[in-house]
Design a protein around this motif. Structure first.
Motif, PDB file in Angstrom:
ATOM      1  N   UNK A   1      34.667  28.907   4.574  1.00 40.39           N
ATOM      2  CA  UNK A   1      34.338  30.292   4.907  1.00 40.39           C
ATOM      3  C   UNK A   1      33.763  31.050   3.709  1.00 40.39           C
ATOM      4  N   UNK A   2      34.010  30.533   2.508  1.00 39.09           N
ATOM      5  CA  UNK A   2      33.459  31.197   1.325  1.00 39.09           C
ATOM      6  C   UNK A   2      31.933  31.217   1.350  1.00 39.09           C
TER       7      UNK A   2
ATOM      8  N   UNK B   1      23.123  36.845  10.870  1.00 44.59           N
ATOM      9  CA  UNK B   1      23.652  35.640  11.520  1.00 44.59           C
ATOM     10  C   UNK B   1      22.591  34.541  11.641  1.00 44.59           C
ATOM     11  N   UNK B   2      21.368  34.893  11.991  1.00 44.53           N
ATOM     12  CA  UNK B   2      20.333  33.869  12.124  1.00 44.53           C
ATOM     13  C   UNK B   2      20.019  33.226  10.778  1.00 44.53           C
TER      14      UNK B   2
ATOM     15  N   UNK C   1      22.214  28.039   6.118  1.00 44.64           N
ATOM     16  CA  UNK C   1      23.436  27.479   5.540  1.00 44.64           C
ATOM     17  C   UNK C   1      24.103  26.493   6.495  1.00 44.64           C
ATOM     18  N   UNK C   2      24.379  26.945   7.713  1.00 41.82           N
ATOM     19  CA  UNK C   2      25.197  26.143   8.626  1.00 41.82           C
ATOM     20  C   UNK C   2      24.472  24.876   9.057  1.00 41.82           C
ATOM     21  N   UNK C   3      23.238  24.992   9.508  1.00 41.10           N
ATOM     22  CA  UNK C   3      22.525  23.805   9.996  1.00 41.10           C
ATOM     23  C   UNK C   3      22.222  22.790   8.895  1.00 41.10           C
TER      24      UNK C   3
ATOM     25  N   UNK D   1      27.176  34.612   1.795  1.00 39.68           N
ATOM     26  CA  UNK D   1      25.884  34.932   2.411  1.00 39.68           C
ATOM     27  C   UNK D   1      25.895  36.344   2.995  1.00 39.68           C
ATOM     28  N   UNK D   2      27.012  36.749   3.578  1.00 44.92           N
ATOM     29  CA  UNK D   2      27.098  38.107   4.116  1.00 44.92           C
ATOM     30  C   UNK D   2      27.030  39.146   3.002  1.00 44.92           C
TER      31      UNK D   2
END
Length: 303
Positions: A192-193, A205-206, A212-214, A198-199
């Protein structure tokens, strides 16, 4: 000096203790060798069960009719012939079947993966009411057989006028609970860090999803893509129901049409058609099998 000196122990009699120690030392080794032999025999048997039909399929596709129906069986064709492939290609409009399967596979896979990625991201990183309950409902959908929704889907597609169209072939199947579940399970393992950092940098979110996520989820994403491609390529029931002309049929239906046309008289042509349907997916699996195994094991223990 006082004290007694211990007498040396007498040597064991020949044929008693030493042979027993040798037998005990050799016993486990013999058991391990026997277990290894049994394992290899079982592996060879399992391989024969799975590889044997494929071998017979490919060899029959290049046999002559005399070799196919001869007894004892001809295990390897004496003079391999490719005429069966030309006969199969001309017996049915396989060029159109290939086009339809390619379009439905590419478009269906892209839409299904996009839907699964967005849904998995929402269940992993967004906070909304009753999220856990909705996820349980999503899991419950995995227990519903696909044939249960065939009639409602067809009635909906027919009402929209999408029968015998690419929209009717593709859109009803763009939701994949299995793909969503796999992706969500992996995303739950992402620290979650990374998301919080990133936030803080002002990412939405996109941007978090695609930046990051993909990239972090590339192995499991590739696994889901391969599984979905094979599923779309081999789909039979829904294309059979929602199409009513050869112009929109896909390869699995074309293979059934070939079998009905040739009957039981020309197995070489039928096997050649089966090879044409099977070869693309078999090639993809052989190339990406290590990614499939590795991806399925990622994120499997966290939920």
């Amino acid at each position: 000096m006082s004290g007694t000196i211990a007498e040396p122990r007498s040597a064991p009699a020949p044929g008693t203790s030493a042979p027993r120690r040798t037998a005990r030392a050799g016993g486990p080794r013999a058991v391990r060798s026997a277990a290894t032999f049994v394992k290899y025999v079982l592996l060879i048997g399992v391989a024969a069960v799975f590889v044997g039909p494929l071998y017979w399929l490919f060899t029959t596709a290049v046999k002559t009719p005399d070799e196919i129906y001869s007894f004892p069986p001809v295990w390897w064709p004496r003079d391999p012939s490719w005429d069966n492939f030309a006969l199969a290609w001309n017996a049915a409009p396989f060029d159109r079947f290939f086009l339809n399967s390619a379009v439905t596979t590419v478009a269906g896979t892209a839409l299904k993966i996009l839907n699964a990625v967005l849904t998995a991201y929402a269940f992993s990183f967004l906070a909304f009411p009753r999220k856990q309950w909705l996820f349980l409902v999503l899991l419950g959908a995995m227990m519903v057989p696909g044939h249960v929704v065939l009639l409602p889907n067809f009635l909906t597609v027919a009402g929209l006028g999408w029968v015998n169209t690419y929209a009717g072939l593709i859109l009803p199947g763009i939701g994949s609970v299995f793909a969503t579940f796999l992706l969500r399970q992996h995303m739950m393992t992402i620290p979650r860090e990374l998301i919080e950092a990133a936030k803080v940098d002002g990412a939405g979110h996109l941007r978090i999803l695609f930046g990051i996520v993909l990239p972090v989820s590339r192995p499991i994403l590739l696994t889901v893509v391969i599984i979905t491609v094979v599923e779309e390529w081999n789909n039979f029931i829904w294309p059979l129901i929602v199409t009513n002309s050869d112009h929109m049929r896909t390869l699995p239906i074309g293979l059934m049409m070939l079998k009905n046309q040739e009957g039981l008289a020309n197995w070489g042509t039928i096997m050649a058609g089966a090879v044409m349907v099977l070869a693309p997916m078999l090639l993809i699996f052989l190339i990406a099998q290590r990614h499939i195994v590795g991806g399925l094991t990622q994120g499997a223990v966290k939920g």
